[in-house]
Design a protein around this motif. Sequence first.
Motif, PDB file in Angstrom:
ATOM      1  N   GLY A 118      29.351  32.411  45.988  1.00 27.66           N
ATOM      2  CA  GLY A 118      29.848  31.065  46.206  1.00 27.66           C
ATOM      3  C   GLY A 118      30.981  30.721  45.252  1.00 27.66           C
ATOM      4  N   GLY A 119      31.643  29.614  45.526  1.00 31.21           N
ATOM      5  CA  GLY A 119      32.750  29.195  44.672  1.00 31.21           C
ATOM      6  C   GLY A 119      34.010  29.961  44.998  1.00 31.21           C
ATOM      7  N   PRO A 120      35.117  29.547  44.416  1.00 28.88           N
ATOM      8  CA  PRO A 120      36.384  30.231  44.688  1.00 28.88           C
ATOM      9  C   PRO A 120      36.388  31.635  44.101  1.00 28.88           C
ATOM     10  CG  PRO A 120      36.662  28.609  42.938  1.00 28.88           C
ATOM     11  CD  PRO A 120      35.281  28.412  43.486  1.00 28.88           C
ATOM     12  N   GLU A 121      36.944  32.563  44.831  1.00 30.45           N
ATOM     13  CA  GLU A 121      37.061  33.930  44.362  1.00 30.45           C
ATOM     14  C   GLU A 121      38.178  34.023  43.329  1.00 30.45           C
ATOM     15  OE1 GLU A 121      37.786  38.374  46.279  1.00 30.45           O
ATOM     16  OE2 GLU A 121      37.379  36.648  47.551  1.00 30.45           O
ATOM     17  N   PRO A 122      37.932  34.573  42.141  1.00 26.32           N
ATOM     18  CA  PRO A 122      38.974  34.600  41.112  1.00 26.32           C
ATOM     19  C   PRO A 122      40.130  35.513  41.490  1.00 26.32           C
ATOM     20  CG  PRO A 122      37.066  35.868  40.406  1.00 26.32           C
ATOM     21  CD  PRO A 122      36.673  35.175  41.668  1.00 26.32           C
ATOM     22  N   ALA A 123      41.310  35.167  41.016  1.00 28.61           N
ATOM     23  CA  ALA A 123      42.476  36.022  41.180  1.00 28.61           C
ATOM     24  C   ALA A 123      42.346  37.227  40.258  1.00 28.61           C
ATOM     25  CB  ALA A 123      43.739  35.234  40.875  1.00 28.61           C
ATOM     26  N   ALA A 124      43.329  38.123  40.311  1.00 26.93           N
ATOM     27  CA  ALA A 124      43.239  39.382  39.568  1.00 26.93           C
ATOM     28  C   ALA A 124      43.012  39.154  38.077  1.00 26.93           C
ATOM     29  CB  ALA A 124      44.503  40.204  39.799  1.00 26.93           C
ATOM     30  N   ALA A 125      43.761  38.230  37.475  1.00 25.41           N
ATOM     31  CA  ALA A 125      43.606  37.978  36.041  1.00 25.41           C
ATOM     32  C   ALA A 125      42.214  37.448  35.726  1.00 25.41           C
ATOM     33  CB  ALA A 125      44.674  37.002  35.558  1.00 25.41           C
ATOM     34  N   GLY A 126      41.699  36.570  36.607  1.00 24.79           N
ATOM     35  CA  GLY A 126      40.361  36.044  36.397  1.00 24.79           C
ATOM     36  C   GLY A 126      39.291  37.105  36.534  1.00 24.79           C
ATOM     37  N   ARG A 127      39.476  38.017  37.491  1.00 27.65           N
ATOM     38  CA  ARG A 127      38.512  39.110  37.635  1.00 27.65           C
ATOM     39  C   ARG A 127      38.505  39.994  36.397  1.00 27.65           C
ATOM     40  NH1 ARG A 127      40.670  39.468  42.808  1.00 27.65           N
ATOM     41  NH2 ARG A 127      41.797  41.387  42.289  1.00 27.65           N
ATOM     42  N   ALA A 128      39.671  40.231  35.814  1.00 26.49           N
ATOM     43  CA  ALA A 128      39.739  41.070  34.619  1.00 26.49           C
ATOM     44  C   ALA A 128      39.031  40.414  33.445  1.00 26.49           C
ATOM     45  CB  ALA A 128      41.205  41.353  34.274  1.00 26.49           C
ATOM     46  N   THR A 129      39.212  39.108  33.291  1.00 28.79           N
ATOM     47  CA  THR A 129      38.545  38.386  32.199  1.00 28.79           C
ATOM     48  C   THR A 129      37.034  38.371  32.403  1.00 28.79           C
ATOM     49  OG1 THR A 129      40.498  36.977  31.924  1.00 28.79           O
ATOM     50  CG2 THR A 129      38.433  36.186  30.976  1.00 28.79           C
ATOM     51  N   ARG A 130      36.631  38.091  33.640  1.00 32.41           N
ATOM     52  CA  ARG A 130      35.198  38.093  33.949  1.00 32.41           C
ATOM     53  C   ARG A 130      34.594  39.471  33.724  1.00 32.41           C
ATOM     54  NH1 ARG A 130      33.414  36.996  40.099  1.00 32.41           N
ATOM     55  NH2 ARG A 130      34.512  38.996  40.272  1.00 32.41           N
ATOM     56  N   PHE A 131      35.301  40.512  34.125  1.00 36.69           N
ATOM     57  CA  PHE A 131      34.804  41.876  33.971  1.00 36.69           C
ATOM     58  C   PHE A 131      34.623  42.232  32.502  1.00 36.69           C
ATOM     59  CE2 PHE A 131      35.884  46.579  33.983  1.00 36.69           C
ATOM     60  CZ  PHE A 131      34.629  46.973  34.407  1.00 36.69           C
ATOM     61  N   GLU A 132      35.570  41.829  31.681  1.00 33.21           N
ATOM     62  CA  GLU A 132      35.452  42.115  30.247  1.00 33.21           C
ATOM     63  C   GLU A 132      34.191  41.484  29.674  1.00 33.21           C
ATOM     64  OE1 GLU A 132      38.262  42.008  26.238  1.00 33.21           O
ATOM     65  OE2 GLU A 132      38.867  40.901  28.038  1.00 33.21           O
ATOM     66  N   GLU A 133      33.912  40.254  30.065  1.00 33.81           N
ATOM     67  CA  GLU A 133      32.707  39.588  29.580  1.00 33.81           C
ATOM     68  C   GLU A 133      31.453  40.230  30.157  1.00 33.81           C
ATOM     69  OE1 GLU A 133      30.961  35.177  30.166  1.00 33.81           O
ATOM     70  OE2 GLU A 133      32.904  35.265  29.104  1.00 33.81           O
TER      71      GLU A 133
END
Length: 305
Positions: A118-133
């Motif tokens: 759910g919620g908006p799908e993150p853009a590439a930069a957001g996916r990278a930040t989320r992945f790091e965490e």
Amino acid sequence: MAGTAVRLGVLVLPEHPGPEGVRPWRVAEELGFDHAWTLDHLSWRTLRERPWFDAMTTLTAAACHTGRIALGTLVASPNFRHPVVTAKEAMTLDHVSGGRFVLGVGAGAPGPDGAALGGPEPAAAGRATRFEEFVTLVDRLLRQPVTTFSGRFYTAEDIRMIPGCVRRPRLPLAVAATGARGMRLAAGLGDMWVTIGDAGVPGGQSEAEAFATLRGQLDRLTRACRSAGRPPGDVRRLVNLSRVVAEPYGSPERLADLVGRCAELGFTDVVLAYPREEGVFAGDMRAFEEAVTRVTGVTGQRGSD
């Protein structure tokens, strides 16, 4: 594997139903593969309307019907997984398999999986930040018995991971990455780095272009390791060859040549897709077995199932 330092692995799609679903995993072990993997998606590309099963459950069944081969996800992502549950499942699989599980992780790509939570799908930069965490928290959870964590994307409050992994300080992490941030993450926390070549056009480059892409990626990983103060040789380097070139096992000689070229570039691990009857990864099982046994050095006939 006989005659080479490269470890050969196989990718088995999680599409095989019922008790016979474990057969490809037993075949993989009998053929002498060092490791076997499955994709971790809710559905995948052209197979979205076909049978498709959960990766962790599939690997649990595979672990119960094999005894030597390493098993892993290629790759789990935060698109639909929470790091706490992922770490608990990984620890459990490590025990079920007797210490043979490798947790492959990646940032995730746009698509149906990305909207699952759910919620908006993150853009590439957001996916990278989320992945790091995501990877940072998974690493901590797998290393220590109790974890509390508060980040931008995830919270873990007094989470128990008992008894911990079979291997200490934790089971291996295989980090899929091509960008600078992902490479730094692989260099900092990964035991293995994973690539499919040009992720934008898997299998879309000529063979010469594809190997040039792989060479460039390996150079960036080396620089990332040195920046992190880590010997580049500490990180194993895996390429999914079936996403890079066409007909990798067209003949035993071709497979041996491709594996040799990968080794010369600096790869330590090469993965092939298990043949399917049609569509993606379609191939001839007899040719697959002949090429693989030549490379792995396995002799004799496989046992009947």
